[in-house]
Design a protein around this motif. Sequence first.
Motif, PDB file in Angstrom:
ATOM      1  N   ALA A  63      33.745  -6.485 -42.292  1.00 32.07           N
ATOM      2  CA  ALA A  63      34.477  -7.285 -41.150  1.00 32.07           C
ATOM      3  C   ALA A  63      35.055  -6.415 -40.081  1.00 32.07           C
ATOM      4  CB  ALA A  63      35.371  -8.212 -41.993  1.00 32.07           C
ATOM      5  N   MET A  64      35.795  -5.524 -40.620  1.00 33.79           N
ATOM      6  CA  MET A  64      36.318  -4.639 -39.719  1.00 33.79           C
ATOM      7  C   MET A  64      35.564  -3.785 -38.689  1.00 33.79           C
ATOM      8  SD  MET A  64      39.908  -5.405 -40.232  1.00 33.79           S
ATOM      9  CE  MET A  64      40.651  -4.113 -39.331  1.00 33.79           C
ATOM     10  N   SER A  65      34.683  -3.263 -39.375  1.00 33.97           N
ATOM     11  CA  SER A  65      33.418  -2.691 -38.542  1.00 33.97           C
ATOM     12  C   SER A  65      32.932  -3.627 -37.424  1.00 33.97           C
ATOM     13  CB  SER A  65      32.418  -2.129 -39.457  1.00 33.97           C
ATOM     14  OG  SER A  65      31.568  -1.349 -38.675  1.00 33.97           O
ATOM     15  N   GLN A  66      32.673  -4.971 -37.982  1.00 32.62           N
ATOM     16  CA  GLN A  66      32.038  -5.809 -36.931  1.00 32.62           C
ATOM     17  C   GLN A  66      33.240  -6.372 -36.071  1.00 32.62           C
ATOM     18  OE1 GLN A  66      30.468  -9.269 -39.271  1.00 32.62           O
ATOM     19  NE2 GLN A  66      29.809  -7.764 -40.713  1.00 32.62           N
ATOM     20  N   LEU A  67      34.428  -6.521 -36.430  1.00 30.59           N
ATOM     21  CA  LEU A  67      35.556  -6.829 -35.288  1.00 30.59           C
ATOM     22  C   LEU A  67      35.775  -5.446 -34.150  1.00 30.59           C
ATOM     23  CD1 LEU A  67      38.012  -8.275 -34.352  1.00 30.59           C
ATOM     24  CD2 LEU A  67      39.365  -6.824 -35.907  1.00 30.59           C
ATOM     25  N   SER A  68      35.635  -4.371 -34.885  1.00 32.83           N
ATOM     26  CA  SER A  68      35.651  -3.215 -33.929  1.00 32.83           C
ATOM     27  C   SER A  68      34.497  -3.357 -32.616  1.00 32.83           C
ATOM     28  CB  SER A  68      35.757  -2.083 -34.675  1.00 32.83           C
ATOM     29  OG  SER A  68      35.725  -0.795 -33.575  1.00 32.83           O
ATOM     30  N   ALA A  69      33.210  -3.629 -33.324  1.00 34.42           N
ATOM     31  CA  ALA A  69      32.057  -3.591 -32.406  1.00 34.42           C
ATOM     32  C   ALA A  69      32.241  -4.601 -31.524  1.00 34.42           C
ATOM     33  CB  ALA A  69      30.918  -3.755 -33.218  1.00 34.42           C
ATOM     34  N   ALA A  70      32.533  -5.734 -31.974  1.00 36.79           N
ATOM     35  CA  ALA A  70      32.590  -7.067 -31.094  1.00 36.79           C
ATOM     36  C   ALA A  70      33.846  -6.585 -29.932  1.00 36.79           C
ATOM     37  CB  ALA A  70      33.091  -8.327 -31.994  1.00 36.79           C
ATOM     38  N   ALA A  71      34.879  -6.003 -30.450  1.00 40.92           N
ATOM     39  CA  ALA A  71      35.905  -5.668 -29.308  1.00 40.92           C
ATOM     40  C   ALA A  71      35.386  -4.660 -28.157  1.00 40.92           C
ATOM     41  CB  ALA A  71      37.054  -5.221 -30.055  1.00 40.92           C
ATOM     42  N   GLN A  72      34.653  -3.709 -28.875  1.00 39.37           N
ATOM     43  CA  GLN A  72      34.002  -2.956 -27.856  1.00 39.37           C
ATOM     44  C   GLN A  72      33.029  -3.594 -26.991  1.00 39.37           C
ATOM     45  OE1 GLN A  72      35.038   0.436 -27.479  1.00 39.37           O
ATOM     46  NE2 GLN A  72      34.012   0.102 -25.588  1.00 39.37           N
ATOM     47  N   ALA A  73      32.169  -4.552 -27.419  1.00 41.49           N
ATOM     48  CA  ALA A  73      31.198  -5.017 -26.585  1.00 41.49           C
ATOM     49  C   ALA A  73      31.927  -6.197 -25.620  1.00 41.49           C
ATOM     50  CB  ALA A  73      30.469  -6.024 -27.596  1.00 41.49           C
ATOM     51  N   VAL A  74      33.365  -6.744 -26.064  1.00 40.39           N
ATOM     52  CA  VAL A  74      33.947  -7.436 -24.915  1.00 40.39           C
ATOM     53  C   VAL A  74      34.445  -6.194 -23.763  1.00 40.39           C
ATOM     54  CG1 VAL A  74      35.960  -8.682 -24.533  1.00 40.39           C
ATOM     55  CG2 VAL A  74      34.423  -9.208 -26.311  1.00 40.39           C
ATOM     56  N   ARG A 102      44.930 -14.799 -33.070  1.00 39.61           N
ATOM     57  CA  ARG A 102      44.457 -15.035 -34.539  1.00 39.61           C
ATOM     58  C   ARG A 102      44.497 -13.509 -35.003  1.00 39.61           C
ATOM     59  NH1 ARG A 102      40.559 -18.331 -32.607  1.00 39.61           N
ATOM     60  NH2 ARG A 102      39.014 -16.779 -32.814  1.00 39.61           N
ATOM     61  N   LEU A 103      44.139 -12.543 -34.202  1.00 36.02           N
ATOM     62  CA  LEU A 103      44.156 -11.171 -34.689  1.00 36.02           C
ATOM     63  C   LEU A 103      45.553 -10.712 -34.727  1.00 36.02           C
ATOM     64  CD1 LEU A 103      41.156  -9.816 -32.725  1.00 36.02           C
ATOM     65  CD2 LEU A 103      41.302 -10.136 -34.929  1.00 36.02           C
ATOM     66  N   MET A 104      46.457 -11.000 -33.815  1.00 42.58           N
ATOM     67  CA  MET A 104      48.014 -10.722 -34.080  1.00 42.58           C
ATOM     68  C   MET A 104      48.378 -11.054 -35.461  1.00 42.58           C
ATOM     69  SD  MET A 104      48.726  -8.449 -31.839  1.00 42.58           S
ATOM     70  CE  MET A 104      50.378  -8.292 -32.374  1.00 42.58           C
ATOM     71  N   ALA A 105      48.288 -12.530 -35.684  1.00 40.64           N
ATOM     72  CA  ALA A 105      48.727 -13.043 -36.752  1.00 40.64           C
ATOM     73  C   ALA A 105      48.272 -12.191 -38.091  1.00 40.64           C
ATOM     74  CB  ALA A 105      48.435 -14.558 -36.878  1.00 40.64           C
TER      75      ALA A 105
END
Length: 124
Positions: A63-74, A102-105
């Motif tokens: 999930a953390m890897s996917q989050l990082s990839a999604a953030a980079q895509a944005v 949500r991420l900050m929480a």
Amino acid sequence: MNAVAHRRTRVRQLAQTGASNRQIAAQLGISKDTVRRDLAADDAPLLTRAERFAARVAQTESAMSQLSAAAQAVVDAKPAYTPTDDATARRWYAELRATADRLMAHADAFADYYPSATDETGAP
């Protein structure tokens, strides 16, 4: 094989001989409800605490890897610099803000649970 898996195997063996749930329960010293649950239980192997922990860590790593990839895509898409209509811009902005909240929480909860790992002073 752990105790629960062993009991479930024994319950199934007894059920295959034609024993009733009541008879199985009496023979094994468990409740009829436990017999019913054991017979209905998924045949997937029961995991030990260490195996469940390892699976949870692997799921979180993914999930953390996917989050990082999604953030980079944005970041790469540069939505703030992409010409669009006002309705789309408002939706993108709202989605970015809601996701950031949500991420900050989660980051705050992480800091509460792992204060030494999130100490920004650089102290070990």
